[in-house]
Design an enzyme around this catalytic site. Structure first.
Site, PDB file in Angstrom:
ATOM      1  N   HIS A  99      12.354  87.209  86.164  1.00  0.00           N
ATOM      2  CA  HIS A  99      13.708  87.613  86.557  1.00  0.00           C
ATOM      3  C   HIS A  99      14.077  87.006  87.899  1.00  0.00           C
ATOM      4  CE1 HIS A  99      10.851  90.659  87.991  1.00  0.00           C
ATOM      5  NE2 HIS A  99      11.631  90.773  89.068  1.00  0.00           N
ATOM      6  N   HIS A 101      16.465  87.712  91.222  1.00  0.00           N
ATOM      7  CA  HIS A 101      17.287  88.660  91.965  1.00  0.00           C
ATOM      8  C   HIS A 101      18.447  87.904  92.603  1.00  0.00           C
ATOM      9  CE1 HIS A 101      14.211  91.993  92.404  1.00  0.00           C
ATOM     10  NE2 HIS A 101      13.394  90.989  92.163  1.00  0.00           N
TER      11      HIS A 101
END
Ligand code: AMP
Ligand code: ZN
Length: 136
Positions: A99, A101
Site C-alpha cells: 500500500h 500512504h
C-alpha cells in the site's frame, strides 16, 4: 478464507471510506490518519511488498497514487503531501499487503517523518554506491 485486511477491502468484505476504485485498485481513507485526508492506495490483488508486484501492475498503481495525491491536495487544501510506502516489519509495515500512504502536509504541522540528519562520510558513500550498483 483470507485474513489479510486489505484483501478483504479489495473483495468488498470490509467497506472502508472509499475515494477511488477501478478493476484492480482501491483508494480509501486511513482509519488512523496522520493528517486529515490521509489516504491509502492498494492493489486489490495481494502482494506483500513493493518487490512482489509485477512491473505493469505497479505502473497502473503509481498512476493512481498520482491521481489520488492530486485530489487529496485539492480537497484538503494542503501545502504539500508525502507518499510513504513501508516494506516489511522492520520498516514499519503493519499490514503485509502492498500500500501507498498519501499524507497531506501543512506548513508547520509538526508531523515528524524525519530522515537522517548526519551527513555521511565520503568513503561510506563510495562503499554503498559500488555495492548497490552491483545488485541493480
Ligand atoms: P503500514 O504501517 O504502512 O502497514 O500502514 C498500515 C495502515 O493501514 C495504518 O496507517 C492503518 O491505520 C491503516 N489501516 C489498517 N486497517 C485499516 C482499515 N480497515 N481501514 C483503513 N485503514 C486501515
Ligand atoms: Zn492482502
Amino acid at each position: 478464507m483470507t485474513e489479510c485486511v486489505f484483501c478483504k477491502i479489495g473483495k468488498g468484505e470490509i467497506t472502508p471510506k472509499k475515494i477511488y476504485e477501478d478493476q484492480n485498485i482501491i483508494a480509501f481513507l486511513d482509519i488512523f490518519p496522520a493528517a486529515k485526508g490521509h489516504s491509502l492506495v492498494i492493489p486489490k490483488k495481494h502482494y506483500a511488498t513493493l518487490l512482489d508486484i509485477p512491473e505493469m501492475e505497479l505502473k497502473e498503481l503509481i498512476q493512481i497514487v498520482q491521481k489520488v495525491g492530486a485530489a487529496v491536495m485539492k480537497a484538503t487544501q494542503a501545502d504539500g503531501f508525502n507518499v510513504l510506502q513501508n516494506n516489511k516489519e522492520a520498516a514499519g509495515q503493519a499490514v503485509p499487503h502492498l500500500h501507498f500512504h498519501i499524507i497531506p502536509r501543512f506548513k508547520d504541522d509538526g508531523l515528524k517523518l524525519a530522515l537522517g540528519s548526519k551527513q555521511s562520510e565520503e568513503k561510506e558513500l563510495v562503499h554503498w554506491e559500488s555495492l548497490i550498483k552491483e545488485h541493480i
